[in-house]
Scaffold this active site. Structure first.
Site, mmCIF file in Angstrom:
data_model
loop_
_atom_site.group_PDB
_atom_site.id
_atom_site.type_symbol
_atom_site.label_atom_id
_atom_site.label_comp_id
_atom_site.label_asym_id
_atom_site.label_seq_id
_atom_site.Cartn_x
_atom_site.Cartn_y
_atom_site.Cartn_z
ATOM 1 N N LYS A 223 74.639 3.920 85.329
ATOM 2 C CA LYS A 223 73.492 2.583 85.356
ATOM 3 C C LYS A 223 71.908 3.481 85.036
ATOM 4 O O LYS A 223 71.600 2.799 84.640
ATOM 5 C CB LYS A 223 73.776 1.865 86.886
ATOM 6 C CG LYS A 223 74.520 0.665 87.392
ATOM 7 C CD LYS A 223 74.575 0.605 88.567
ATOM 8 C CE LYS A 223 75.704 -0.895 88.194
ATOM 9 N NZ LYS A 223 75.470 -1.565 90.105
ATOM 10 N N ASP B 45 71.717 -7.687 89.473
ATOM 11 C CA ASP B 45 72.034 -7.096 90.339
ATOM 12 C C ASP B 45 70.987 -7.795 91.521
ATOM 13 O O ASP B 45 72.282 -8.444 92.889
ATOM 14 C CB ASP B 45 71.753 -6.095 91.181
ATOM 15 C CG ASP B 45 73.365 -4.821 90.573
ATOM 16 O OD1 ASP B 45 74.323 -5.867 90.011
ATOM 17 O OD2 ASP B 45 73.524 -4.101 90.132
HETATM 18 P P1 NDP Z 1 72.781 4.295 96.938
HETATM 19 O O1 NDP Z 1 73.827 5.494 96.862
HETATM 20 O O2 NDP Z 1 71.962 3.968 95.719
HETATM 21 O O3 NDP Z 1 71.946 4.132 97.751
HETATM 22 C C1 NDP Z 1 72.626 4.508 99.476
HETATM 23 C C2 NDP Z 1 72.282 3.561 100.782
HETATM 24 O O4 NDP Z 1 73.390 3.864 102.010
HETATM 25 C C3 NDP Z 1 71.032 4.704 100.941
HETATM 26 O O5 NDP Z 1 70.484 3.423 101.491
HETATM 27 C C4 NDP Z 1 71.184 4.789 102.158
HETATM 28 O O6 NDP Z 1 70.766 5.972 103.110
HETATM 29 C C5 NDP Z 1 73.037 4.998 102.831
HETATM 30 N N1 NDP Z 1 74.092 5.568 103.746
HETATM 31 C C6 NDP Z 1 74.636 6.555 103.004
HETATM 32 N N2 NDP Z 1 76.045 6.624 103.878
HETATM 33 C C7 NDP Z 1 74.546 6.079 105.116
HETATM 34 C C8 NDP Z 1 75.235 6.704 106.226
HETATM 35 N N3 NDP Z 1 76.251 7.334 106.754
HETATM 36 N N4 NDP Z 1 74.509 6.050 107.225
HETATM 37 C C9 NDP Z 1 73.718 5.818 106.761
HETATM 38 N N5 NDP Z 1 73.262 5.599 105.679
HETATM 39 C C10 NDP Z 1 74.169 5.262 104.514
HETATM 40 O O7 NDP Z 1 73.754 2.927 96.506
HETATM 41 P P2 NDP Z 1 73.684 1.849 96.119
HETATM 42 O O8 NDP Z 1 72.492 1.063 96.828
HETATM 43 O O9 NDP Z 1 74.096 2.000 94.311
HETATM 44 O O10 NDP Z 1 74.551 1.215 96.387
HETATM 45 C C11 NDP Z 1 75.217 0.940 97.536
HETATM 46 C C12 NDP Z 1 76.454 -0.273 98.373
HETATM 47 O O11 NDP Z 1 76.371 -1.568 97.485
HETATM 48 C C13 NDP Z 1 77.808 0.519 97.195
HETATM 49 O O12 NDP Z 1 78.673 0.148 98.771
HETATM 50 C C14 NDP Z 1 77.858 -0.432 96.204
HETATM 51 O O13 NDP Z 1 79.582 -0.661 96.936
HETATM 52 C C15 NDP Z 1 77.452 -2.236 96.780
HETATM 53 N N6 NDP Z 1 77.333 -2.979 96.083
HETATM 54 C C16 NDP Z 1 77.824 -3.929 95.636
HETATM 55 C C17 NDP Z 1 77.311 -4.975 94.642
HETATM 56 C C18 NDP Z 1 77.732 -6.037 94.392
HETATM 57 O O14 NDP Z 1 78.277 -6.887 93.373
HETATM 58 N N7 NDP Z 1 77.868 -6.755 95.924
HETATM 59 C C19 NDP Z 1 76.522 -4.389 93.282
HETATM 60 C C20 NDP Z 1 76.176 -2.618 93.595
HETATM 61 C C21 NDP Z 1 76.227 -2.383 94.596
HETATM 62 P P3 NDP Z 1 70.107 7.377 102.858
HETATM 63 O O15 NDP Z 1 68.802 6.942 101.550
HETATM 64 O O16 NDP Z 1 69.742 8.483 104.561
HETATM 65 O O17 NDP Z 1 70.870 8.571 102.346
#
Ligand code: NDP
Length: 273
Positions: free
Chosen positions: A66, A102
């Protein structure tokens, strides 16, 4: 001439986009097909070049491409520029224009629920998805957005950009009952039985969204429902982001409610609120 569209990603075999778009093409009598293409990161540039060469009309881009696709496109829409990520490309006259559907997909999905745009809304997470969603919510007129995230600095940065506020996770946990709408955007619950924050103080009657759609019901949604909240999973966002892409390609707004039911069934569940 028959048109063709695609989704590129690595992995790609799990993608439900071919089912969704082919269904809509058929329903609207459009002579087109939609193909999943497995593209490894080192093949991305060549793959995009081939799309042009082979007369592709448009494609979706999924993980992990992406962001990497951005410098390979001819033009970028504002949604993709803000999110620094592209999920939809329109190919026309040998030029590729990138969009990100999105955030708007999520907002369309949320607006089919009884939400108050002036009520307090909490976004949990500050990653790519949270970014697109927060900007789209703000653009759609949600006026009282708060962002929380494990890494507080990221929540602060995002909040500043959309002129909202950020709070640390523990503050969000203890003030959870004050939020009318809660949007869970982290990947927590995708693979493990965990919550991004404690729901002990969650009041009943809030609208609670999780953007994950596989599983259909994350532990976060399960517990929110048990506490009397109205819940929605990420199927609506997935279907609506696809519908916006479909509209860009064909000018036709497809049925999303029926598709949400079909995708939910495909994922092994009943369509539940
Ligand atoms: P990113 O990797 O960009 O961001 C991940 C986020 O999750 C950050 O805020 C991160 O926090 C947090 N995080 C990860 N692990 C943990 C943990 N163990 N405890 C607390 N916070 C945590 O991912 P995306 O934003 O691209 O995607 C996130 C989700 O969205 C995915 O599960 C994806 O499947 C879903 N999604 C769904 C879509 C749909 O069409 N329904 C479309 C796009 C995404 P930190 O900043 O602290 O690391």
């Amino acid at each position: 001439m028959k048109k063709w569209y695609a989704v590129i990603g690595d992995p790609i075999s799990h993608s439900l986009s071919p089912f969704m778009h082919d269904y809509w093409f058929e329903k609207h009598g459009i002579d087109a097909s939609y193909i999943p293409v497995h593209v490894e990161p080192k093949q991305l540039e060549q793959a995009l070049h081939s799309m042009k060469l082979l007369g592709n009309s448009g494609f979706n881009i999924t993980l992990p491409h992406k962001q990497a696709a951005i410098p390979l496109l001819n033009e970028l829409d504002e949604t993709a520029r803000i999110m620094n990520a592209v999920n939809t490309v329109v190919a026309k006259n040998g030029r590729l224009k990138g969009f990100n559907t999105d955030g708007d997909g999520f907002v369309r999905s949320l607006l089919s629920y009884p939400v108050d745009k002036d009520g307090a809304l909490l976004v949990i997470g500050a990653g790519g998805a949270a970014r697109g969603i927060s900007f789209a919510l703000s653009r759609a007129g949600f006026s009282n957005i708060t962002i929380t995230n494990r890494t507080f600095r990221r929540a602060q940065e995002l909040a500043e950009e959309i002129d909202s506020k950020a709070i640390v996770l523990t503050e969000a946990e203890s003030n959870l009952s004050e939020f009318n709408t809660i949007v869970q955007t982290t990947s927590v619950g995708l693979t493990e039985e965990a919550l991004p924050l404690s729901l002990t103080h969650l009041g009943s009657g809030s609208v609670v969204a999780d953007i994950i759609y596989n599983p259909l019901e994350t532990p976060f949604l399960k517990e929110s429902k048990a506490r009397g909240c109205l819940v929605l999973n990420g199927v609506g966002m997935f279907v609506n982001q696809g519908a916006i892409a479909f509209e860009k390609w064909t000018g036709i707004r497809p049925d999303t409610e029926g598709m949400i039911k079909l995708i939910t069934e495909k994922l092994g569940g009943n369509h539940v609120n």
